[in-house]
Design a protein around this motif. Structure first.
Motif, PDB file in Angstrom:
ATOM      1  N   SER A 156       0.840  -1.206   0.000  1.00  0.00           N
ATOM      2  CA  SER A 156       0.000   0.000   0.000  1.00  0.00           C
ATOM      3  C   SER A 156       0.863   1.239   0.000  1.00  0.00           C
ATOM      4  O   SER A 156       2.050   1.194   0.360  1.00  0.00           O
ATOM      5  CB  SER A 156      -0.924   0.006   1.215  1.00  0.00           C
TER       6      SER A 156
ATOM      7  N   MET B  68      -2.964   4.088   3.268  1.00  0.00           N
ATOM      8  CA  MET B  68      -2.797   2.655   3.053  1.00  0.00           C
ATOM      9  C   MET B  68      -3.612   2.147   1.875  1.00  0.00           C
ATOM     10  O   MET B  68      -4.310   1.127   1.943  1.00  0.00           O
ATOM     11  CB  MET B  68      -3.173   1.848   4.327  1.00  0.00           C
TER      12      MET B  68
ATOM     13  N   VAL C 182      -4.098   0.101  -1.048  1.00  0.00           N
ATOM     14  CA  VAL C 182      -3.399  -1.091  -1.545  1.00  0.00           C
ATOM     15  C   VAL C 182      -3.215  -0.959  -3.042  1.00  0.00           C
ATOM     16  O   VAL C 182      -4.175  -0.798  -3.801  1.00  0.00           O
ATOM     17  CB  VAL C 182      -4.172  -2.372  -1.197  1.00  0.00           C
TER      18      VAL C 182
ATOM     19  N   SER D  95       3.957   0.516   2.317  1.00  0.00           N
ATOM     20  CA  SER D  95       3.756  -0.424   3.434  1.00  0.00           C
ATOM     21  C   SER D  95       3.437  -1.804   2.899  1.00  0.00           C
ATOM     22  O   SER D  95       2.848  -1.937   1.821  1.00  0.00           O
ATOM     23  CB  SER D  95       2.594   0.042   4.327  1.00  0.00           C
TER      24      SER D  95
ATOM     25  N   ARG E  19       2.084  -5.786   4.088  1.00  0.00           N
ATOM     26  CA  ARG E  19       1.626  -6.745   5.093  1.00  0.00           C
ATOM     27  C   ARG E  19       1.423  -8.093   4.419  1.00  0.00           C
ATOM     28  O   ARG E  19       1.199  -8.162   3.202  1.00  0.00           O
ATOM     29  CB  ARG E  19       0.341  -6.292   5.784  1.00  0.00           C
TER      30      ARG E  19
ATOM     31  N   TRP F 154      -3.478 -11.162   9.149  1.00  0.00           N
ATOM     32  CA  TRP F 154      -2.482 -10.262   8.524  1.00  0.00           C
ATOM     33  C   TRP F 154      -1.408  -9.890   9.537  1.00  0.00           C
ATOM     34  O   TRP F 154      -1.676  -9.734  10.712  1.00  0.00           O
ATOM     35  CB  TRP F 154      -3.148  -8.976   8.032  1.00  0.00           C
TER      36      TRP F 154
ATOM     37  N   GLN G 198       1.303  -7.068  10.783  1.00  0.00           N
ATOM     38  CA  GLN G 198       1.226  -5.619  10.881  1.00  0.00           C
ATOM     39  C   GLN G 198       1.804  -4.992   9.611  1.00  0.00           C
ATOM     40  O   GLN G 198       2.672  -5.562   8.951  1.00  0.00           O
ATOM     41  CB  GLN G 198       2.037  -5.137  12.098  1.00  0.00           C
ATOM     42  N   TRP G 199       1.275  -3.821   9.253  1.00  0.00           N
ATOM     43  CA  TRP G 199       1.873  -3.083   8.127  1.00  0.00           C
ATOM     44  C   TRP G 199       3.310  -2.709   8.485  1.00  0.00           C
ATOM     45  O   TRP G 199       3.576  -2.183   9.529  1.00  0.00           O
ATOM     46  CB  TRP G 199       1.100  -1.790   7.828  1.00  0.00           C
TER      47      TRP G 199
ATOM     48  N   THR H 294       6.273  -0.370   7.097  1.00  0.00           N
ATOM     49  CA  THR H 294       6.320   0.797   6.227  1.00  0.00           C
ATOM     50  C   THR H 294       7.740   1.288   6.019  1.00  0.00           C
ATOM     51  O   THR H 294       8.551   1.312   6.958  1.00  0.00           O
ATOM     52  CB  THR H 294       5.471   1.939   6.826  1.00  0.00           C
TER      53      THR H 294
END
Lengths: 213, 895
Positions: B65, B70, B72, B105, B107, B124, B126-127, B129
């Motif tokens: 993303s 965010m 995607v 980012s 995930r 999922w 965590q993002w 970044t």
């Protein structure tokens, strides 16, 4: 023993300084007497030869700059004032004039051409990378660099022997390593443009003083 | 199978498998980094050791993303089988948008792709970044120095500094893009579609900004090019069997320059900046599998070659070959370059040598006059000449002179031996290779005798004069020379060289004028000597004769009138070749009724009788069938290929009474009067010279009564006549003549005797009995000159003898023709005064002054060797020297 100490200590130091000069890293050279190491009594014609070298550089500077611009492409030649403003460089000031003392002029010249020598190294390296087929530009850069080194040698001799100056604080431009291509070209453009202006002043200023010397 | 067996063991022994529970393998240790040059996100993560232990086949769902929101922009399923050994998992993603432009980012979630497990996604991660370029007060533009293939789409982004606003985006100074909103735009993304390469590498892209920052723009360069082409046309050679050098054709321009572009050849030897060549030591290996790989940032292409050094052939030359170029024209720019190849086992040509430009070639020609050699050349700025001459067979010190750049000729004196003359052109840097000419000995029997070669008439047009010759294998070239201004003392000598297979040429010059006879000499050139082949004369255009024949009535009867014009010249002074004569007779009748004539109507209606004499050598005509005691008007006109001029005067004549015999007595400074017994000229002692016979058809003139004894009242007059003979012979230069002189002296008995200086036949005849006509002849002569005064260009006529009495003998006519031919064939330039008989020729000045009308002058040798007497030997000597004067033309560099 003294000779051995000299070889072991001073020569590496000089080499190191020299190498740093060549790569154009910003460096404040304040090392006492390093400038005047290995200098001898100047030959009688050094002053006149120095003047002629400046005259030669002045005569070739504009062509060098023009060819440089030609080889960099449109944005620089068409937007000279915007892109090649010398304010962005550390080009040394050259505030002496014909009324200045000869010693001051010599020092100012030394600062200018020490800076120029390092900058030419950067510019030449960049152009060899970016414009390897620009033979004339590279040849002129090489020739100007050689003349500049000769001039520095003469100035060093004059300062150390005739004017008893053993230390000159000099500055160098930013290293272009790591810069993007545009910045490399721009910095070369800025330095060479300023060089054209300063070497012209130098040729004007130098004549009466050197003829007296 | 060996690897699988432990896993199977685990599956069937663990409670996990038995219960078929959903097992979640959550991606852990997620790490995201950037490779900015490649604009690539590098993603690393891991899963639990248990999954690795089972070496499970897993699927990872990866999302990318952008920005803080965010959004995607990318989703991808990544399949892999876990390994016990390498636990960290890797994935990468190339971004269209420069990664500096925004934060990115990532995930990940996972799923076990195995039938023994429930196919359920894990949660999922965590993002993770990576930040884009953080805003400060400096504006930016990305990507930097990106290299893309032509036709690609490229996305740029502008990042304005703090407190600044993006005004526009400018690509290649042609395409402007503006942000969607003018309010507080600090970031901008622009995509340029299908970019093309630029003439100069590096297309500029600018972001222009406004705001408080100290820099109101940001800039970058985009490099657009092509992937490398496959190397082709490989060829290898070695010059020392030690180092092998291969070259190839890299193909079309990729528009990419610099070290990013390179070619790898055998053993990854990197080539220089110009990727068309590489070389390496041969060593013991004879067969090479050569791989050429061309690389640049857009890709690489390879080609394989097999190279067998055994197939090489040795080519070497220990000599320094040289060659002489012929057929070059003077004052022509030439560029020379050469290349070499093996004569046997030819493989390929070498590269061309450096081109040498030769600004001009100078030709030098010697013209011999006696043993004075005059060298001519064409002046070229800044070029002087060094001339050296030495005897060929006898050892002697060579003599040397230097000639300045301003002179175009010089004369050197040599003796009768063979000489070698060297001429070298010199400029302020160096001398040329000397040209060499050989001057044969005077007594050289092998020299070409020019007298054997007749003058040939050639045709001319406005385009030039066509000069043919017979080309043979005996010569390696030919030379034609001529004078641009043959009537001028400084004749502007010219020459041209031709190669061995040339047999004709068309000579033209801006100086050529209609009505001027040009004389061309043709030489065959062999080694350093040149041999006279022939002389050609011609006009670019013939004109009608400007000079009328001076007709004179020399005989008359009641029915015939004989008119002669023997002094009429036929030499080069004429504006055309004299083809013949027309004799016009005007009768009192309106119509022409004379037998044997044709009618000729004038513009005023007058009709004349016209007789045509087609032999130009015939200068006498008998008009027959006239009426006694009738007045006629006669005129003679010469005609050339250019026609004839209108009749401008007549000679009036009254035919005699119709008596059966005519006796004429003439009292002319004689003691006795005419007697009834008419003296027969054929029986006169005065005409009893050996070798001289009067033709039976000889006609006596009215004043032709010949006395047995003649008292010469004026010796100098007689001498003058003798000298005229002298001059005629001396004036003939190109033929080897054994001249003989006819001296009329009075013997003791008072008879007139003829003596000859040589046993050969006389070539001319003077009968002093006819000296009574000297006055008339002089007046004719004077008239001639008076007429010439109005046309000074005819001054060259002056050497033509004007005063002699015709003896209508066949031999004599022949002799006269010979004389005329000899005079026509004269090729000397200057003229000098006729010497008095007692005056040695050596005392004569070498006149270079224009001919004076009041003096009689003949052509003679310019700078000729001094002739001290008129003996046979001397004349022989002179002829020998002149006959050896085959002009040699030289091309510098020939040696």
């Amino acid at each position: 023993m003294r000779v051995g100490w000299f070889r072991a200590s001073v020569v590496p130091l000089l080499l190191m300084i020299h190498c740093r000069l060549m790569v154009g890293m910003p460096l404040q050279v304040n090392l006492p007497s390093s400038m005047c190491e290995n200098t001898h009594v100047c030959k009688p014609n050094v002053a006149e030869q120095t003047r002629k070298l400046v005259v030669l550089l002045n005569a070739t500077a504009q062509d060098l700059f023009s060819i440089y611009l030609d080889r960099q492409g449109d944005p620089f030649s068409s937007h000279l004032d915007e892109l090649c403003n010398a304010n962005g460089t550390n080009f040394p000031d050259f505030h002496v004039n014909r009324t200045s003392r000869t010693k001051e002029i010599m020092v100012a010249l030394y600062k200018v051409f020490a800076f120029l020598n390092a900058s030419l190294g950067n510019i030449t390296r960049d152009q060899e990378e970016l414009n390897p087929t620009a033979k004339e530009l590279l040849e002129r850069l090489h020739n100007t660099t050689k003349t500049t080194r000769g001039l520095i040698s003469n100035l060093t001799c004059l300062l150390c022997t005739d004017y008893k100056v053993s230390q000159v604080d000099v500055t160098y431009g930013k290293s272009s390593k790591g810069m993007n291509v545009f910045k490399k070209k721009q910095q070369g453009c800025q330095v060479l443009r300023r060089y054209v202006q300063v070497v012209s002043q130098a040729a004007q200023v130098l004549l009466p003083h050197l003829s007296q010397a | 199978l060996k690897h699988l067996s432990p896993i199977q063991t685990l599956i069937f022994t663990t409670p996990l498998c038995d219960r078929q529970k959903v097992q979640e393998f959550l991606p852990t240790f997620l790490k995201v980094s950037r490779n900015l040059p490649l604009q690539r996100l590098l993603v690393e993560w891991d899963v639990s050791d248990l999954a690795h232990q089972f070496e499970l086949e897993m699927v990872f769902d990866i999302q990318v993303s952008r920005s803080e929101e965010m959004n995607v922009v990318w989703t991808e399923y990544y399949n892999t089988t876990l390994s016990k050994l390498n636990k960290t998992l890797h994935w990468s993603w190339d971004s269209e948008l420069p990664l500096e432009c925004m934060s990115h980012s990532v995930r990940i979630r996972s799923m076990v792709n195995d039938e023994r497990f429930s196919k359920l996604w894990s949660r999922w991660s965590q993002w993770e970044t990576v930040l884009g370029k953080q805003n400060d007060y400096t504006p930016y533009i990305f990507p930097e120095d990106k290299v893309v293939e032509e036709g690609s789409n490229v996305t740029f982004c502008c990042i304005g500094g703090k407190d600044s606003r993006i005004l526009n985006f400018l690509f290649n100074y042609t395409d402007y893009c503006y942000p969607d909103s003018n309010t507080s735009q600090r970031n901008m993304v622009i995509t340029m579609n299908k970019v093309l390469h630029a003439e100069m590498p590096g297309i500029p892209a600018f972001c222009n900004l406004s705001g408080k920052g100290n820099k109101n723009y940001s800039a970058t360069l985009l490099f657009v090019g092509k992937p490398p082409h496959e190397p082709k046309d490989l060829s290898c050679d070695t010059r020392d069997m030690t180092t092998l050098t291969c070259t190839w054709n890299p193909g079309e321009d990729t528009y990419l320059y610099g070290s990013s572009q390179k070619t790898l050849c055998y053993q990854e030897t990197e080539t220089d900046l110009e990727p068309i060549r590489c070389s390496w030591a041969i060593g013991q290996q004879m067969i090479y599998n050569l791989t050429l790989t061309a690389q640049n940032p857009l890709g690489e292409r390879s080609a394989n070659f097999v190279l067998d050094v055994h197939n090489s052939s040795v080519v070497q030359s220990n000599s320094y070959p040289h060659l002489t170029l012929g057929g070059l024209q003077p004052f022509t720019n030439y560029a020379f370059r050469m290349r070499c190849g093996a004569a046997s086992h030819f493989w390929k040509w070498s590269e061309w040598s450096k081109t040498i430009r030769q600004l001009c070639f100078i030709e030098v020609t010697p013209v011999l006059g006696g043993r004075n050699v005059t060298l001519f050349w064409k002046v070229s700025l800044g070029i002087s000449f060094e001339i050296t001459w030495e005897k060929l067979k006898k050892t002697s010190e060579p003599e040397h002179i230097s000639i300045s750049a301003l002179q175009n000729s010089t004369t050197i004196s040599i003796d009768n031996h063979s000489y070698k003359i060297s001429v070298a052109a010199r400029n302020n840097i160096a001398s040329s290779l000397p040209s060499v000419i050989i001057i044969s000995r005077v007594t050289d029997n092998e020299k070409v005798d020019h007298t054997d070669l007749e003058e040939e008439r050639v045709n001319g047009t406005v385009d030039g004069i066509y000069i043919p010759w017979k080309a043979t294998n005996a010569f390696n070239g030919y030379i034609v020379d001529w004078c641009n201004f043959p009537r001028s003392q400084h004749c502007d000598f010219q020459w041209k060289r031709f190669d061995f297979n040339t047999s004709s040429c068309l000579i033209n010059s801006a100086a050529f004028m209609p009505g001027v006879r040009y004389s061309f000499r043709v030489y065959g050139s062999l080694a350093n000597e040149d041999f006279f082949l022939g002389k050609k004369v011609g006009y670019t255009k013939e004109l009608a004769p400007r000079l009328n024949p001076q007709g004179e009535i020399t005989e008359m009867t009641s029915h015939t009138v004989t008119i002669t014009w023997d002094s009429y010249p036929m030499n080069e002074s004429q504006p055309g070749f004299i083809r013949g004569y027309h004799v016009y007779v005007k009768t009192m009748e309106e119509e022409c009724s004379l037998k044997g004539s044709t009618k000729h109507a004038l513009s005023d209606g007058t009709v004349l009788c016209k007789y045509t004499i087609e032999n130009p050598e015939e200068k006498r005509y008998v008009v027959k069938h006239l009426m006694p005691e009738t007045t006629y008007a006669l005129a003679v006109k010469a005609y050339t290929g250019g026609g004839e001029t209108p009749i401008d005067g007549y000679i009036r004549v009254d035919t005699l009474h119709d008596f059966p015999y005519l006796f004429v007595c003439v009292f002319s400074r004689m003691k006795d009067c005419c007697c009834p017994e008419i003296p027969n000229p054929n029986k006169s002692k005065a005409l009893s010279c050996n070798g001289l016979k009067l033709n039976s058809e000889a006609v006596m003139k009215l004043s032709d009564c010949i006395p047995d004894t003649i008292v010469l009242e004026n010796t100098s007059e007689a001498n003058t006549l003798q000298l005229w003979s002298h001059g005629t012979i001396l004036g003939s230069e190109s033929k080897v003549i054994n001249p003989s002189w006819v001296y009329f002296v009075q013997n003791e008995e008072g008879d007139l005797m003829c003596t000859q200086s040589a046993p050969e036949a006389c070539t001319s005849f003077e009968n002093l009995a006819y000296s009574s006509q000297t006055a008339l002849g002089s007046s004719l002569y004077q008239n001639l000159w008076m007429s010439e005064k109005s046309e000074p260009q005819l001054s060259i006529l002056s050497y033509q003898p004007q005063h002699y009495i015709e003896i209508p003998s066949k031999d004599t006519v022949t002799s006269l023709r010979e004389i005329t031919e000899r005079e026509d064939s004269l090729r000397y330039i200057s003229q000098m005064e006729v010497p008095h008989s007692e005056v040695k020729l050596s005392n004569l000045p070498h006149s270079t002054e224009p001919l004076e009308h009041s003096s009689y002058k003949i052509q003679t040798v310019l700078g000729s060797e001094l002739v001290t007497s008129t003996s046979d030997e001397d004349i022989h000597s002179q002829d020998s020297s002149t006959s050896s004067s085959s002009t040699v033309l030289l091309l510098l560099g020939r040696h």
